[in-house]
Design a protein around this motif. Structure first.
Motif, PDB file in Angstrom:
ATOM      1  N   VAL A   7       0.865  -1.187   0.000  1.00 13.79           N
ATOM      2  CA  VAL A   7       0.000   0.000   0.000  1.00 13.79           C
ATOM      3  C   VAL A   7       0.898   1.233   0.000  1.00 13.79           C
ATOM      4  O   VAL A   7       1.851   1.311   0.781  1.00 13.79           O
ATOM      5  N   VAL A   8       0.585   2.167  -0.901  1.00 14.05           N
ATOM      6  CA  VAL A   8       1.352   3.408  -1.007  1.00 14.05           C
ATOM      7  C   VAL A   8       0.417   4.590  -0.754  1.00 14.05           C
ATOM      8  O   VAL A   8      -0.640   4.699  -1.381  1.00 14.05           O
ATOM      9  N   THR A   9       0.782   5.439   0.200  1.00 16.25           N
ATOM     10  CA  THR A   9       0.079   6.693   0.442  1.00 16.25           C
ATOM     11  C   THR A   9       1.127   7.795   0.527  1.00 16.25           C
ATOM     12  O   THR A   9       2.331   7.525   0.498  1.00 16.25           O
ATOM     13  N   LYS A  10       0.684   9.027   0.652  1.00 13.93           N
ATOM     14  CA  LYS A  10       1.636  10.125   0.755  1.00 13.93           C
ATOM     15  C   LYS A  10       2.438  10.061   2.052  1.00 13.93           C
ATOM     16  O   LYS A  10       3.515  10.642   2.151  1.00 13.93           O
ATOM     17  N   GLN A  11       1.921   9.344   3.058  1.00 10.59           N
ATOM     18  CA  GLN A  11       2.646   9.202   4.321  1.00 10.59           C
ATOM     19  C   GLN A  11       3.740   8.144   4.255  1.00 10.59           C
ATOM     20  O   GLN A  11       4.675   8.166   5.046  1.00 10.59           O
ATOM     21  N   GLY A  12       3.624   7.208   3.320  1.00 13.41           N
ATOM     22  CA  GLY A  12       4.644   6.181   3.248  1.00 13.41           C
ATOM     23  C   GLY A  12       4.206   4.940   2.510  1.00 13.41           C
ATOM     24  O   GLY A  12       3.178   4.917   1.826  1.00 13.41           O
ATOM     25  N   SER A 145       2.207  13.882 -10.651  1.00 13.83           N
ATOM     26  CA  SER A 145       1.030  13.021 -10.539  1.00 13.83           C
ATOM     27  C   SER A 145       1.247  11.956  -9.463  1.00 13.83           C
ATOM     28  O   SER A 145       2.247  11.237  -9.480  1.00 13.83           O
ATOM     29  N   PHE A 146       0.284  11.847  -8.531  1.00 11.62           N
ATOM     30  CA  PHE A 146       0.420  10.920  -7.396  1.00 11.62           C
ATOM     31  C   PHE A 146      -0.816  10.040  -7.293  1.00 11.62           C
ATOM     32  O   PHE A 146      -1.941  10.532  -7.372  1.00 11.62           O
ATOM     33  N   GLN A 147      -0.586   8.731  -7.108  1.00  9.95           N
ATOM     34  CA  GLN A 147      -1.687   7.780  -7.005  1.00  9.95           C
ATOM     35  C   GLN A 147      -1.530   6.924  -5.755  1.00  9.95           C
ATOM     36  O   GLN A 147      -0.638   6.084  -5.658  1.00  9.95           O
ATOM     37  N   SER A 148      -2.409   7.168  -4.768  1.00  7.01           N
ATOM     38  CA  SER A 148      -2.439   6.280  -3.603  1.00  7.01           C
ATOM     39  C   SER A 148      -3.142   4.985  -3.999  1.00  7.01           C
ATOM     40  O   SER A 148      -3.996   4.982  -4.889  1.00  7.01           O
ATOM     41  N   GLY A 149      -2.788   3.900  -3.334  1.00  5.83           N
ATOM     42  CA  GLY A 149      -3.485   2.665  -3.656  1.00  5.83           C
ATOM     43  C   GLY A 149      -2.793   1.435  -3.130  1.00  5.83           C
ATOM     44  O   GLY A 149      -1.813   1.498  -2.392  1.00  5.83           O
ATOM     45  N   MET A 150      -3.333   0.287  -3.556  1.00  5.88           N
ATOM     46  CA  MET A 150      -2.877  -1.014  -3.082  1.00  5.88           C
ATOM     47  C   MET A 150      -2.652  -1.925  -4.271  1.00  5.88           C
ATOM     48  O   MET A 150      -3.375  -1.850  -5.284  1.00  5.88           O
ATOM     49  N   HIS A 151      -1.618  -2.758  -4.190  1.00  4.16           N
ATOM     50  CA  HIS A 151      -1.410  -3.788  -5.205  1.00  4.16           C
ATOM     51  C   HIS A 151      -1.145  -5.103  -4.497  1.00  4.16           C
ATOM     52  O   HIS A 151      -0.334  -5.166  -3.568  1.00  4.16           O
ATOM     53  N   VAL A 152      -1.845  -6.137  -4.932  1.00  5.97           N
ATOM     54  CA  VAL A 152      -1.721  -7.467  -4.337  1.00  5.97           C
ATOM     55  C   VAL A 152      -1.057  -8.395  -5.338  1.00  5.97           C
ATOM     56  O   VAL A 152      -1.376  -8.365  -6.529  1.00  5.97           O
ATOM     57  N   ILE A 153      -0.125  -9.219  -4.871  1.00  7.26           N
ATOM     58  CA  ILE A 153       0.493 -10.223  -5.732  1.00  7.26           C
ATOM     59  C   ILE A 153       0.283 -11.601  -5.114  1.00  7.26           C
ATOM     60  O   ILE A 153       0.057 -11.735  -3.915  1.00  7.26           O
ATOM     61  N   GLY A 154       0.346 -12.627  -5.957  1.00  7.43           N
ATOM     62  CA  GLY A 154       0.073 -13.977  -5.480  1.00  7.43           C
ATOM     63  C   GLY A 154      -1.412 -14.257  -5.531  1.00  7.43           C
ATOM     64  O   GLY A 154      -2.062 -14.075  -6.560  1.00  7.43           O
ATOM     65  N   PRO A 168     -10.177   1.177   0.675  1.00  9.33           N
ATOM     66  CA  PRO A 168      -9.653   1.737   1.938  1.00  9.33           C
ATOM     67  C   PRO A 168      -9.543   3.255   1.868  1.00  9.33           C
ATOM     68  O   PRO A 168      -9.315   3.825   0.790  1.00  9.33           O
ATOM     69  N   ASP A 169      -9.693   3.902   3.013  1.00  5.53           N
ATOM     70  CA  ASP A 169      -9.629   5.369   3.087  1.00  5.53           C
ATOM     71  C   ASP A 169      -8.163   5.805   3.203  1.00  5.53           C
ATOM     72  O   ASP A 169      -7.717   6.288   4.244  1.00  5.53           O
ATOM     73  N   TYR A 170      -7.412   5.636   2.113  1.00  9.13           N
ATOM     74  CA  TYR A 170      -5.969   5.858   2.149  1.00  9.13           C
ATOM     75  C   TYR A 170      -5.575   7.240   2.664  1.00  9.13           C
ATOM     76  O   TYR A 170      -4.607   7.381   3.411  1.00  9.13           O
ATOM     77  N   ASN A 171      -6.317   8.265   2.277  1.00 11.59           N
ATOM     78  CA  ASN A 171      -5.923   9.640   2.603  1.00 11.59           C
ATOM     79  C   ASN A 171      -6.092   9.988   4.070  1.00 11.59           C
ATOM     80  O   ASN A 171      -5.527  10.982   4.541  1.00 11.59           O
ATOM     81  N   ASN A 172      -6.858   9.200   4.804  1.00  8.78           N
ATOM     82  CA  ASN A 172      -7.113   9.521   6.206  1.00  8.78           C
ATOM     83  C   ASN A 172      -6.578   8.462   7.172  1.00  8.78           C
ATOM     84  O   ASN A 172      -6.964   8.454   8.346  1.00  8.78           O
ATOM     85  N   LEU A 173      -5.713   7.591   6.697  1.00 12.28           N
ATOM     86  CA  LEU A 173      -5.114   6.573   7.549  1.00 12.28           C
ATOM     87  C   LEU A 173      -3.677   6.937   7.859  1.00 12.28           C
ATOM     88  O   LEU A 173      -2.921   7.337   6.971  1.00 12.28           O
ATOM     89  N   SER A 174      -3.276   6.788   9.127  1.00 14.63           N
ATOM     90  CA  SER A 174      -1.873   6.967   9.480  1.00 14.63           C
ATOM     91  C   SER A 174      -1.075   5.796   8.916  1.00 14.63           C
ATOM     92  O   SER A 174      -1.633   4.757   8.552  1.00 14.63           O
ATOM     93  N   ILE A 175       0.237   5.935   8.864  1.00 10.90           N
ATOM     94  CA  ILE A 175       1.062   4.882   8.282  1.00 10.90           C
ATOM     95  C   ILE A 175       0.948   3.591   9.073  1.00 10.90           C
ATOM     96  O   ILE A 175       0.980   2.484   8.507  1.00 10.90           O
TER      97      ILE A 175
END
Length: 315
Positions: A7-12, A145-154, A168-175
């Motif tokens: 998971v990638v957000t602006k916080q980490g 350009s910035f894209q928060s989100g999640m990527h699953v493998i397997g 998920p509420d990526y923008n309002n979750l702490s790391i």
């Protein structure tokens, strides 16, 4: 089969994976309900290439005389010599595809390389089955350009079933809330699959996490006190009313005073973490002291984080 996600957000960035490795007979790689042998239940599927870049893998660990570990070692050397994330991903993808083709195997594998190479902006490059899938974080440095989100493998279909198209509420979750979310998805995922027709427990073992932020990298998620919801704001004055914070807990690591858990008496106050030298903290008479023993790298990361936050406040 792996259940891993990033998971990638602006916080980490948070990378997570279960840790079971299995062995299957040739030709049975895609038969999830077939026989398999558990090789290891504590395998490392997340590898730090540098303190700012890491890779999370799913797929083949060994085919014939080809070993994934050798490729990881090569990636580490490349990353430490300044090779960028995009190039690292292309190189690794090419080497794995080449090895599988040599043994007449389909490119059924996935990986994510993520980290920081543009100041304080995270980025991630995701590959699936021999081709680039998509990017997260700073997807285009020239435009920002910035894209928060999640990527699953397997076993991504397992996680999809659990989330049922919810976002998920990526923008309002702490790391660390993101880290908890990743750990929950992976744990629930591998425990969930054993109840499904045609599925067995190919995935299991401890969930391992890697947290990367602009300030620090934690190879192991620090399981501190359950109330230690730190990295909220890191200041000694309440962000709501401006009053001095009141220390409610003092954290000592290996006998050393590392930081305070503090809050304000106003109704809107959140628990915050502040350094031991903050001038505007008031120590409460009933303040509790927590004694912890942490690995040296975790302790160092916490100290560096507090130092960075204090420097930012002084500027």
């Amino acid at each position: 089969m792996t259940i891993a996600m990033t998971v990638v957000t602006k916080q980490g960035i948070v990378m997570g994976s279960e840790s079971r490795t299995i062995e299957v007979e040739r030709g049975m790689e895609e038969n999830y309900g077939g026989d398999f042998k558990v090789v290891l239940d504590d395998n490392q599927k997340i590898h730090q290439l540098t303190d700012r870049i890491a890779i999370c893998t799913s797929g083949y660990a060994r085919v014939g005389d080809w070993w994934q570990s050798h490729e990881i070692d090569e990636l580490k050397k490349m990353a430490q010599n300044g090779v960028k994330i995009n190039e690292l991903a292309k190189h690794y993808n090419g080497k794995v595809c080449q090895a599988l083709e040599k043994h007449n195997l389909k490119p059924k594998f996935g990986f994510i390389i993520a980290g920081y190479e543009h100041k304080s902006y995270p980025c991630a490059v995701c590959y699936a089955h021999g081709k680039e899938d998509f990017k997260l974080g700073l997807t285009d440095p020239s435009t920002g350009s910035f894209q928060s989100g999640m990527h699953v493998i397997g076993r991504l279909e397992i996680v999809r079933k659990l989330l049922a198209d919810e976002t998920p509420d990526y923008n309002n979750l702490s790391i660390f809330e993101v880290a908890g979310f990743v750990e929950l998805c992976i744990t629930a995922g591998y425990k969930f699959q054993r109840y499904l027709v045609g599925h067995h427990e190919e995935s299991a073992g401890p969930v391992k996490l890697l947290v990367m932020t602009p300030w620090y990298s934690l190879p192991t998620f620090p399981k501190l006190d359950t109330e230690l919801n730190f990295l909220r704001n890191g200041i000694s004055e309440c962000i709501n009313c401006g009053s001095p914070m009141r220390a409610v807990k003092q954290i000592k690591v290996d006998g050393e005073h590392l930081f305070y858990l503090a809050k304000c008496d106003c109704a809107n106050s959140d628990v915050s973490v502040i350094g031991p030298n903050s001038p505007r903290v008031r120590e409460a008479d009933d303040m509790k002291v927590i004694e912890l023993t942490l690995p040296e790298y975790t302790k160092k990361a916490l100290e560096e984080h507090l130092l960075c936050r204090n420097e930012d406040q002084v500027r």
